[in-house]
Design an enzyme around this catalytic site. Structure first.
Site, PDB file in Angstrom:
ATOM      1  N   ASP A  23       0.845  -1.190   0.000  1.00  0.00           N
ATOM      2  CA  ASP A  23       0.000   0.000   0.000  1.00  0.00           C
ATOM      3  C   ASP A  23       0.882   1.243   0.000  1.00  0.00           C
ATOM      4  OD1 ASP A  23      -1.707   2.123   0.640  1.00  0.00           O
ATOM      5  OD2 ASP A  23      -2.803   0.983   2.169  1.00  0.00           O
ATOM      6  N   GLY A  79      -8.755   4.995  -7.211  1.00  0.00           N
ATOM      7  CA  GLY A  79      -7.468   4.316  -7.206  1.00  0.00           C
ATOM      8  C   GLY A  79      -6.479   4.911  -6.226  1.00  0.00           C
ATOM      9  N   ASP A 119      -5.066   7.807  -6.262  1.00  0.00           N
ATOM     10  CA  ASP A 119      -5.442   9.186  -5.949  1.00  0.00           C
ATOM     11  C   ASP A 119      -6.433   9.230  -4.785  1.00  0.00           C
ATOM     12  OD1 ASP A 119      -5.502  11.972  -6.256  1.00  0.00           O
ATOM     13  OD2 ASP A 119      -6.909  11.907  -7.924  1.00  0.00           O
ATOM     14  N   SER A 174      -0.556   5.332 -14.565  1.00  0.00           N
ATOM     15  CA  SER A 174      -1.380   5.119 -15.771  1.00  0.00           C
ATOM     16  C   SER A 174      -1.758   3.671 -16.051  1.00  0.00           C
ATOM     17  CB  SER A 174      -0.738   5.726 -17.025  1.00  0.00           C
ATOM     18  OG  SER A 174      -0.843   7.128 -17.000  1.00  0.00           O
TER      19      SER A 174
END
Length: 172
Positions: free
Chosen positions: A15, A37, A39, A128
């Protein structure tokens, strides 16, 4: 100025919000106001100070229209173990347009911002490769090549990978 060298690269499955590093890189959206996600996790665990600083950035002339793809900017890390969050906006993958230069720019610009902060350890997600659809193997290749080629004062770059598949792509 300190002599620039290549950073030590480590891989961790886990994490990103739990990493005890100087700076955590957020795979942000251009609004800088949170999302899903990585963010969303960073904003939730980091608390309201991160969003407050992002709102200040959005009121500035430089970021009034949002953070451009491939660029990076820093805020506090709030309640995270890190000192800073470096927000970068990755490109959405496209079959018809080569956007790999923008993806590489996310890593280079994040390291440039880290250097400006004096950060020596930086944790990156696989920018991405989630909802933005970048193929994981190619995203890992671009990330690793870009960091290996970067001239930076950052001593440790830690890629924090969420699952077995992501870890395997970076380890191969």
């Amino acid at each position: 100025m300190t002599r620039m060298a290549k950073p030590n690269i480590t891989l961790v499955q886990g994490d990103i919000t739990e990493q005890d590093v100087d700076a955590v890189v957020n795979a942000a959206n251009s609004s800088l106001l949170g999302g899903g996600g990585v963010d969303g996790a960073i904003h939730r665990k980091g608390g309201p100070e991160i969003l407050a600083e992002c709102r200040v950035l959005r009121r500035s002339p430089e970021y009034g229209k949002g953070l451009p793809t491939g660029q990076a900017v820093a805020t506090t890390a709030g309640w995270l173990p890190a000192t800073w969050v470096i927000h970068t906006v990755g490109p959405v993958w496209s079959r018809s347009e080569d956007r790999s230069g923008l993806l590489a720019s996310c890593y280079r610009e994040s390291l440039r911002v880290a250097d400006g902060l004096g950060a020596r350890s930086v944790a990156f997600p696989a920018v991405s490769t989630g909802v933005y659809g970048w193929p994981l193997d190619d995203g890992a290749r671009i990330a690793l090549e870009t960091v290996r080629q970067a001239d930076t004062e950052v001593e440790e770059v830690r890629f924090v990978l969420f699952d077995d598949r992501s870890y395997a792509a970076f380890a191969s």
